[in-house]
Design a protein around this motif. Sequence first.
Motif, PDB file in Angstrom:
ATOM      1  N   ARG A 186       2.302  36.997  18.439  1.00 27.65           N
ATOM      2  CA  ARG A 186       3.324  35.977  18.608  1.00 27.65           C
ATOM      3  C   ARG A 186       2.634  34.635  18.890  1.00 27.65           C
ATOM      4  O   ARG A 186       2.055  34.442  19.955  1.00 27.65           O
ATOM      5  N   GLU A 202       6.907  32.955  25.956  1.00 25.28           N
ATOM      6  CA  GLU A 202       7.343  33.812  24.852  1.00 25.28           C
ATOM      7  C   GLU A 202       6.203  34.287  23.958  1.00 25.28           C
ATOM      8  O   GLU A 202       6.364  35.278  23.240  1.00 25.28           O
ATOM      9  N   ALA A 203       5.073  33.604  23.966  1.00 28.54           N
ATOM     10  CA  ALA A 203       4.046  33.821  22.949  1.00 28.54           C
ATOM     11  C   ALA A 203       2.768  34.439  23.514  1.00 28.54           C
ATOM     12  O   ALA A 203       2.480  34.351  24.707  1.00 28.54           O
ATOM     13  N   ASP A 204       2.013  35.067  22.611  1.00 23.98           N
ATOM     14  CA  ASP A 204       0.690  35.599  22.958  1.00 23.98           C
ATOM     15  C   ASP A 204      -0.378  34.514  22.865  1.00 23.98           C
ATOM     16  O   ASP A 204      -1.398  34.571  23.556  1.00 23.98           O
ATOM     17  N   VAL A 231      -2.110  40.148  23.767  1.00 24.69           N
ATOM     18  CA  VAL A 231      -1.041  41.003  23.245  1.00 24.69           C
ATOM     19  C   VAL A 231      -0.831  42.145  24.212  1.00 24.69           C
ATOM     20  O   VAL A 231      -1.755  42.917  24.515  1.00 24.69           O
ATOM     21  N   GLY A 258       2.993  30.738  19.402  1.00 19.97           N
ATOM     22  CA  GLY A 258       3.906  29.658  19.745  1.00 19.97           C
ATOM     23  C   GLY A 258       3.230  28.319  19.524  1.00 19.97           C
ATOM     24  O   GLY A 258       2.130  28.079  20.031  1.00 19.97           O
ATOM     25  N   THR A 290      -0.549  30.151  22.556  1.00 20.58           N
ATOM     26  CA  THR A 290       0.225  28.904  22.617  1.00 20.58           C
ATOM     27  C   THR A 290      -0.651  27.749  22.157  1.00 20.58           C
ATOM     28  O   THR A 290      -1.759  27.552  22.679  1.00 20.58           O
ATOM     29  N   VAL A 307       8.010  29.895  17.352  1.00 20.52           N
ATOM     30  CA  VAL A 307       7.222  31.090  17.622  1.00 20.52           C
ATOM     31  C   VAL A 307       7.264  31.934  16.352  1.00 20.52           C
ATOM     32  O   VAL A 307       8.342  32.286  15.866  1.00 20.52           O
ATOM     33  N   VAL A 308       6.095  32.215  15.793  1.00 20.28           N
ATOM     34  CA  VAL A 308       6.014  32.985  14.555  1.00 20.28           C
ATOM     35  C   VAL A 308       5.135  34.208  14.777  1.00 20.28           C
ATOM     36  O   VAL A 308       4.216  34.192  15.608  1.00 20.28           O
ATOM     37  N   ASP A 309       5.424  35.249  14.033  1.00 16.80           N
ATOM     38  CA  ASP A 309       4.606  36.460  14.075  1.00 16.80           C
ATOM     39  C   ASP A 309       3.505  36.330  13.029  1.00 16.80           C
ATOM     40  O   ASP A 309       3.780  36.188  11.834  1.00 16.80           O
TER      41      ASP A 309
END
Length: 238
Positions: free
Chosen positions: A107, A152-154, A237, A109, A156, A100-102
């Motif tokens: 975010r 976890e992510a916005d 988001v 994933g 995927t 998962v990276v910004d």
Amino acid sequence: MALRLLAVSDVHSPKFLLDFVAALKRRTGECRETSLYIFAGDMVYKGRVEALKSVLDALYSVCGEKPTIAVFGNEEFIGLEERFRKMYPSVKWLDDESIVVDVDGVRVGVVGTRGSLERPTMWQRRKMPWLWRVYAERIRRVEELLSRVKREADVTILVSHYTLTWRTLEGEPREIWPEMGHRGFEEVIRRVKPSLAIHGHAHKSRVLQVVVDSVPVYNVAFPARRDITIIEVEARVE
């Protein structure tokens, strides 16, 4: 909020390197507006680890240096993974792994895998008979990773080298479809519903994008498109 990314596979550097560079230059404006690069495998020809440098140099020179995530293909041979990781530490390599990276406040994933085949190739059946088990287990592993990352992510993204659906194999000889991908990933996509899915490997495909139960699936193989692929996806988001 929209995320724009550049995806490509099967450059087989140095085989299609000049054509890849020409494609970048044709679409310089668009590629400079992307925020993430994704390589879906076979970026080098027959295990030539050093050949990826020219791909990265061209991409970063024309489009700018940005986060880069890659999976291994069948020509980034099994056993060479650590050489790629050590030689290109700026690339986030995923081998049945997730990250998962910004990216610009989003975010993102990504679950990355070589993918699976319904029937290993004849060479694989002779030299690597254990791949039958690996291919079956890989589908379960990817579903677990994808489900976890989605929480976890916005955005995927599922990335595989081998094809994720037979629907993007139209144009390839039908008798080899089982040796190009695995339809089990279609069921994973239906159950987990990532934001999008990306694969390569199908050089002769005439169907470059399909929708699997509302999820867009892209074949980004350079020989099929003769182009890079720019993808825009809406991020959720909160």
